[in-house]
Design a protein around this motif. Structure first.
Motif, PDB file in Angstrom:
ATOM      1  N   ASP A 120       0.817  -1.216   0.000  1.00 18.58           N
ATOM      2  CA  ASP A 120       0.000   0.000   0.000  1.00 18.58           C
ATOM      3  C   ASP A 120       0.848   1.262   0.000  1.00 18.58           C
ATOM      4  O   ASP A 120       0.310   2.367  -0.076  1.00 18.58           O
ATOM      5  CB  ASP A 120      -0.926   0.016   1.225  1.00 18.58           C
ATOM      6  N   ALA A 121       2.150   1.123   0.093  1.00 16.10           N
ATOM      7  CA  ALA A 121       3.035   2.286   0.138  1.00 16.10           C
ATOM      8  C   ALA A 121       2.965   3.057  -1.187  1.00 16.10           C
ATOM      9  O   ALA A 121       2.831   2.460  -2.254  1.00 16.10           O
ATOM     10  CB  ALA A 121       4.466   1.844   0.406  1.00 16.10           C
ATOM     11  N   PRO A 122       3.070   4.380  -1.123  1.00 13.64           N
ATOM     12  CA  PRO A 122       2.976   5.208  -2.337  1.00 13.64           C
ATOM     13  C   PRO A 122       4.318   5.314  -3.076  1.00 13.64           C
ATOM     14  O   PRO A 122       4.853   6.407  -3.254  1.00 13.64           O
ATOM     15  CB  PRO A 122       2.535   6.557  -1.791  1.00 13.64           C
ATOM     16  N   MET A 123       4.863   4.181  -3.460  1.00 11.83           N
ATOM     17  CA  MET A 123       6.145   4.178  -4.170  1.00 11.83           C
ATOM     18  C   MET A 123       6.141   3.020  -5.158  1.00 11.83           C
ATOM     19  O   MET A 123       5.399   2.054  -4.996  1.00 11.83           O
ATOM     20  CB  MET A 123       7.303   4.028  -3.187  1.00 11.83           C
ATOM     21  N   PRO A 124       6.970   3.115  -6.196  1.00 10.92           N
ATOM     22  CA  PRO A 124       7.040   2.019  -7.156  1.00 10.92           C
ATOM     23  C   PRO A 124       7.689   0.785  -6.530  1.00 10.92           C
ATOM     24  O   PRO A 124       8.543   0.904  -5.649  1.00 10.92           O
ATOM     25  CB  PRO A 124       7.910   2.557  -8.286  1.00 10.92           C
ATOM     26  N   TYR A 125       7.257  -0.382  -6.983  1.00 16.13           N
ATOM     27  CA  TYR A 125       7.884  -1.613  -6.515  1.00 16.13           C
ATOM     28  C   TYR A 125       7.777  -2.689  -7.579  1.00 16.13           C
ATOM     29  O   TYR A 125       6.928  -2.621  -8.470  1.00 16.13           O
ATOM     30  CB  TYR A 125       7.276  -2.102  -5.194  1.00 16.13           C
ATOM     31  N   LEU A 126       8.664  -3.648  -7.471  1.00 12.83           N
ATOM     32  CA  LEU A 126       8.585  -4.895  -8.226  1.00 12.83           C
ATOM     33  C   LEU A 126       8.620  -5.992  -7.176  1.00 12.83           C
ATOM     34  O   LEU A 126       9.641  -6.218  -6.530  1.00 12.83           O
ATOM     35  CB  LEU A 126       9.757  -5.047  -9.202  1.00 12.83           C
ATOM     36  N   CYS A 127       7.475  -6.616  -6.971  1.00 10.56           N
ATOM     37  CA  CYS A 127       7.356  -7.663  -5.953  1.00 10.56           C
ATOM     38  C   CYS A 127       6.675  -8.870  -6.572  1.00 10.56           C
ATOM     39  O   CYS A 127       5.916  -8.756  -7.529  1.00 10.56           O
ATOM     40  CB  CYS A 127       6.536  -7.176  -4.761  1.00 10.56           C
TER      41      CYS A 127
END
Length: 139
Positions: A120-127
């Protein structure tokens, strides 16, 4: 004529990667010459020993391109699979396809259930997440 996937698989699996430096490999596809070369040894290169066909076995061309596009635009990408072993391989392949750029945001190829709120964090991710844990990721 062969589908484009067959050409991509042929290039990834059968065309030898040139050694670092001034050498290049040239082949012809649909009467168009295609050149591959590697940068000098003192510059980082993309991973050439990754099994790129795995990504295209898991995702069709449009989804693979959409995942790459999303990463290039620094957006959130969540990979979901029942086979957890595929998550790391596909994540590494997607990161290598960004070359010469580099993914510098949150990268967790196999996200444990306890870290699902991080999505839910407001940052890009690749998970990547297992199919069993997916309901916890979308709460």
């Amino acid at each position: 004529t062969a589908p484009i996937e067959r050409y991509v698989q042929n290039i990834c699996c059968e065309v030898p990667a040139p050694p670092p430096g001034a050498f290049e490999v040239q082949l012809e596809i649909l009467n168009t010459p295609i050149r591959f070369w590697a940068p000098p040894a003192n510059q980082p290169i993309a991973y050439v020993s990754l099994p790129f066909q795995v990504l295209f076995e898991c995702l069709d061309i449009s989804n693979a391109l959409f995942a790459w596009y999303s990463l290039a635009c620094e957006r959130k990408v969540l990979l979901v699979s029942q086979q957890v072993s595929l998550l790391t391989v596909c994540s590494e392949i997607l990161c290598s396809l960004l070359f010469p750029m580099k993914w510098s945001h949150l990268y967790i190829p196999v996200l444990p259930r306890s870290l699902c709120p991080m999505l839910d964090a407001p940052m890009p991710y690749l998970c990547g997440i297992s199919r069993a844990n997916f309901p916890y990721a979308v709460q």
